[in-house]
Design a protein around this motif. Sequence first.
Motif, PDB file in Angstrom:
ATOM      1  N   TRP A 178       0.840  -1.209   0.000  1.00 41.39           N
ATOM      2  CA  TRP A 178       0.000   0.000   0.000  1.00 41.39           C
ATOM      3  C   TRP A 178       0.871   1.254   0.000  1.00 41.39           C
ATOM      4  O   TRP A 178       0.546   2.253  -0.645  1.00 41.39           O
ATOM      5  N   THR A 179       1.975   1.211   0.746  1.00 40.28           N
ATOM      6  CA  THR A 179       2.890   2.369   0.757  1.00 40.28           C
ATOM      7  C   THR A 179       3.375   2.671  -0.654  1.00 40.28           C
ATOM      8  O   THR A 179       3.364   3.819  -1.105  1.00 40.28           O
ATOM      9  N   LEU A 180       3.793   1.616  -1.358  1.00 39.33           N
ATOM     10  CA  LEU A 180       4.275   1.831  -2.729  1.00 39.33           C
ATOM     11  C   LEU A 180       3.147   2.342  -3.627  1.00 39.33           C
ATOM     12  O   LEU A 180       3.311   3.338  -4.345  1.00 39.33           O
ATOM     13  N   LEU A 181       1.989   1.676  -3.589  1.00 39.66           N
ATOM     14  CA  LEU A 181       0.908   2.054  -4.517  1.00 39.66           C
ATOM     15  C   LEU A 181       0.408   3.484  -4.263  1.00 39.66           C
ATOM     16  O   LEU A 181       0.239   4.257  -5.206  1.00 39.66           O
ATOM     17  N   HIS A 182       0.208   3.855  -3.008  1.00 46.39           N
ATOM     18  CA  HIS A 182      -0.271   5.221  -2.739  1.00 46.39           C
ATOM     19  C   HIS A 182       0.797   6.253  -3.122  1.00 46.39           C
ATOM     20  O   HIS A 182       0.460   7.358  -3.545  1.00 46.39           O
ATOM     21  N   SER A 183       2.068   5.884  -2.962  1.00 48.89           N
ATOM     22  CA  SER A 183       3.127   6.825  -3.356  1.00 48.89           C
ATOM     23  C   SER A 183       3.203   6.947  -4.879  1.00 48.89           C
ATOM     24  O   SER A 183       3.545   8.005  -5.412  1.00 48.89           O
ATOM     25  N   ILE A 184       2.883   5.857  -5.564  1.00 53.38           N
ATOM     26  CA  ILE A 184       2.786   5.934  -7.034  1.00 53.38           C
ATOM     27  C   ILE A 184       1.660   6.893  -7.414  1.00 53.38           C
ATOM     28  O   ILE A 184       1.817   7.747  -8.296  1.00 53.38           O
ATOM     29  N   ARG A 200      -8.015   8.526  -5.501  1.00 56.16           N
ATOM     30  CA  ARG A 200      -9.288   8.185  -4.848  1.00 56.16           C
ATOM     31  C   ARG A 200      -9.686   6.742  -5.132  1.00 56.16           C
ATOM     32  O   ARG A 200     -10.184   6.030  -4.257  1.00 56.16           O
ATOM     33  N   TRP A 201      -9.480   6.302  -6.362  1.00 61.00           N
ATOM     34  CA  TRP A 201      -9.814   4.909  -6.711  1.00 61.00           C
ATOM     35  C   TRP A 201      -8.999   3.947  -5.821  1.00 61.00           C
ATOM     36  O   TRP A 201      -9.536   2.976  -5.290  1.00 61.00           O
ATOM     37  N   LEU A 202      -7.727   4.271  -5.655  1.00 62.40           N
ATOM     38  CA  LEU A 202      -6.854   3.400  -4.862  1.00 62.40           C
ATOM     39  C   LEU A 202      -7.259   3.428  -3.386  1.00 62.40           C
ATOM     40  O   LEU A 202      -7.245   2.401  -2.701  1.00 62.40           O
ATOM     41  N   CYS A 203      -7.623   4.609  -2.921  1.00 63.95           N
ATOM     42  CA  CYS A 203      -8.079   4.751  -1.534  1.00 63.95           C
ATOM     43  C   CYS A 203      -9.341   3.911  -1.323  1.00 63.95           C
ATOM     44  O   CYS A 203      -9.475   3.226  -0.302  1.00 63.95           O
ATOM     45  N   LYS A 236      -4.793  13.017  -0.394  1.00 57.10           N
ATOM     46  CA  LYS A 236      -3.588  13.799  -0.739  1.00 57.10           C
ATOM     47  C   LYS A 236      -2.823  14.245   0.501  1.00 57.10           C
ATOM     48  O   LYS A 236      -1.595  14.274   0.493  1.00 57.10           O
ATOM     49  N   GLN A 237      -3.551  14.600   1.558  1.00 54.72           N
ATOM     50  CA  GLN A 237      -2.846  14.964   2.795  1.00 54.72           C
ATOM     51  C   GLN A 237      -2.080  13.753   3.348  1.00 54.72           C
ATOM     52  O   GLN A 237      -0.968  13.879   3.824  1.00 54.72           O
ATOM     53  N   ARG A 238      -2.714  12.587   3.302  1.00 56.00           N
ATOM     54  CA  ARG A 238      -2.093  11.388   3.875  1.00 56.00           C
ATOM     55  C   ARG A 238      -0.906  10.893   3.059  1.00 56.00           C
ATOM     56  O   ARG A 238       0.095  10.443   3.621  1.00 56.00           O
ATOM     57  N   TRP A 239      -1.026  10.964   1.726  1.00 54.14           N
ATOM     58  CA  TRP A 239      -0.029  10.278   0.882  1.00 54.14           C
ATOM     59  C   TRP A 239       0.802  11.194   0.004  1.00 54.14           C
ATOM     60  O   TRP A 239       1.804  10.773  -0.552  1.00 54.14           O
ATOM     61  N   LYS A 240       0.408  12.461  -0.121  1.00 53.03           N
ATOM     62  CA  LYS A 240       1.150  13.322  -1.048  1.00 53.03           C
ATOM     63  C   LYS A 240       1.710  14.574  -0.380  1.00 53.03           C
ATOM     64  O   LYS A 240       2.914  14.801  -0.393  1.00 53.03           O
ATOM     65  N   ASP A 241       0.838  15.387   0.210  1.00 57.85           N
ATOM     66  CA  ASP A 241       1.247  16.731   0.628  1.00 57.85           C
ATOM     67  C   ASP A 241       1.521  16.871   2.117  1.00 57.85           C
ATOM     68  O   ASP A 241       2.092  17.871   2.533  1.00 57.85           O
ATOM     69  N   GLY A 242       1.074  15.920   2.920  1.00 57.78           N
ATOM     70  CA  GLY A 242       1.182  16.088   4.366  1.00 57.78           C
ATOM     71  C   GLY A 242      -0.005  16.907   4.878  1.00 57.78           C
ATOM     72  O   GLY A 242      -0.802  17.427   4.094  1.00 57.78           O
ATOM     73  N   TRP A 243      -0.103  17.026   6.193  1.00 58.80           N
ATOM     74  CA  TRP A 243      -1.307  17.600   6.801  1.00 58.80           C
ATOM     75  C   TRP A 243      -1.234  19.114   6.950  1.00 58.80           C
ATOM     76  O   TRP A 243      -2.248  19.781   7.034  1.00 58.80           O
ATOM     77  N   GLU A 244      -0.039  19.670   6.974  1.00 60.71           N
ATOM     78  CA  GLU A 244       0.035  21.104   7.258  1.00 60.71           C
ATOM     79  C   GLU A 244      -0.045  21.952   6.014  1.00 60.71           C
ATOM     80  O   GLU A 244      -0.731  22.948   5.967  1.00 60.71           O
ATOM     81  N   GLU A 245       0.670  21.491   4.986  1.00 64.55           N
ATOM     82  CA  GLU A 245       0.654  22.270   3.761  1.00 64.55           C
ATOM     83  C   GLU A 245      -0.210  21.523   2.749  1.00 64.55           C
ATOM     84  O   GLU A 245      -0.094  20.323   2.620  1.00 64.55           O
ATOM     85  N   LYS A 246      -1.062  22.229   2.054  1.00 63.96           N
ATOM     86  CA  LYS A 246      -1.939  21.596   1.069  1.00 63.96           C
ATOM     87  C   LYS A 246      -1.128  21.108  -0.121  1.00 63.96           C
ATOM     88  O   LYS A 246      -1.305  20.035  -0.638  1.00 63.96           O
ATOM     89  N   SER A 247      -0.227  21.966  -0.591  1.00 59.12           N
ATOM     90  CA  SER A 247       0.694  21.499  -1.617  1.00 59.12           C
ATOM     91  C   SER A 247       1.935  22.356  -1.512  1.00 59.12           C
ATOM     92  O   SER A 247       1.859  23.506  -1.080  1.00 59.12           O
ATOM     93  N   LEU A 248       3.059  21.774  -1.852  1.00 58.36           N
ATOM     94  CA  LEU A 248       4.317  22.513  -1.652  1.00 58.36           C
ATOM     95  C   LEU A 248       4.826  23.122  -2.940  1.00 58.36           C
ATOM     96  O   LEU A 248       4.557  22.622  -3.999  1.00 58.36           O
TER      97      LEU A 248
END
Lengths: 170, 170
Positions: free
Chosen positions: A73-79, A134-137, A158-170
């Motif tokens: 799951w770590t790999l797939l969500h990071s993909i 979203r499909w993967l989630c 996206k907060q969980r797997w891409k951008d983190g919780w504090e910043e919406k996008s970097l």
Amino acid sequence: MSTEKASEPKVGVSGRKIVYDKDGKPCRTCNSLTDFQFATTGIKPAKAAAKKPVKDAYKDIPPDVEVIGKSSWTLLHSIAATYPETPDNKQQLDLKQFLKLFGNFYPCWYCGDDFKEYLGKNEPKVDTQDAFGRWLCDAHNEVNVKLGKPKFDCNLWKQRWKDGWEEKSL
Amino acid sequence: MSTEKASEPKVGVSGRKIVYDKDGKPCRTCNSLTDFQFATTGIKPAKAAAKKPVKDAYKDIPPDVEVIGKSSWTLLHSIAATYPETPDNKQQLDLKQFLKLFGNFYPCWYCGDDFKEYLGKNEPKVDTQDAFGRWLCDAHNEVNVKLGKPKFDCNLWKQRWKDGWEEKSL
């Protein structure tokens, strides 16, 4: 300790080179967490993290179904997190093919069968990064339910797997 | 506590069903470690492992390059461990295709580029399980060297990733 934005530092806290994406932003999936944080905020950790002892690989045992599941799951969500926002046709076909082969080769055969069944009933949405994330989630939630685990709110993928919780996008 | 071989127990220590492979042996990659050990030895752990607290997924942050790397090697080596001993032609072609797509979609772009370069210079050996397990171990060692980590003795890949250290094969 400074809170000023670093201006694209070349070397991280670890002593390794900071890796940037093609758009010039620090690459979250290419740097260690502390180096990424340093590159995005300019803040060095107050105390360097203790160096982890080198594990003896000759004592490690083969991973069980839970470790394999979590790793996958770590790999797939990071993909999903690094899949293009607007993929071209080839990228979309390639991702579908990857998911199919992933189900075929998955080390736990009954988990792989379940994944392929899910794929058969729920055509992967690969036309945008957000649609795929979203499909993967949703696919992950189906497994969570089977295992008696709580479902995750896929609006927050996206907060969980891409951008983190504090910043919406970097 | 009995040391007799269990005769194919249906339910594991966890309360979940024990999963067997098509050859009737307990499936290492389909069961939790304690259930697998119970199914192969008949020995129940002296003390049930403490139930892990449920993690709050809403506090988890996106994985960094090290977590993604470790997860991916876990998946790939486990795929080698369950790849057929004598794969047919389609399985061999599919595995090559999977590795190529894996390099394309790998979340750390420069790591993926390195992997694709390695693939280009070192044709994956996919004609037997052992050949693939060793090829992958060599690929992993190339990365270990780049990161200043020790190399692993690829003669021992099956003990590390498939069979464990005590039993040669189950």
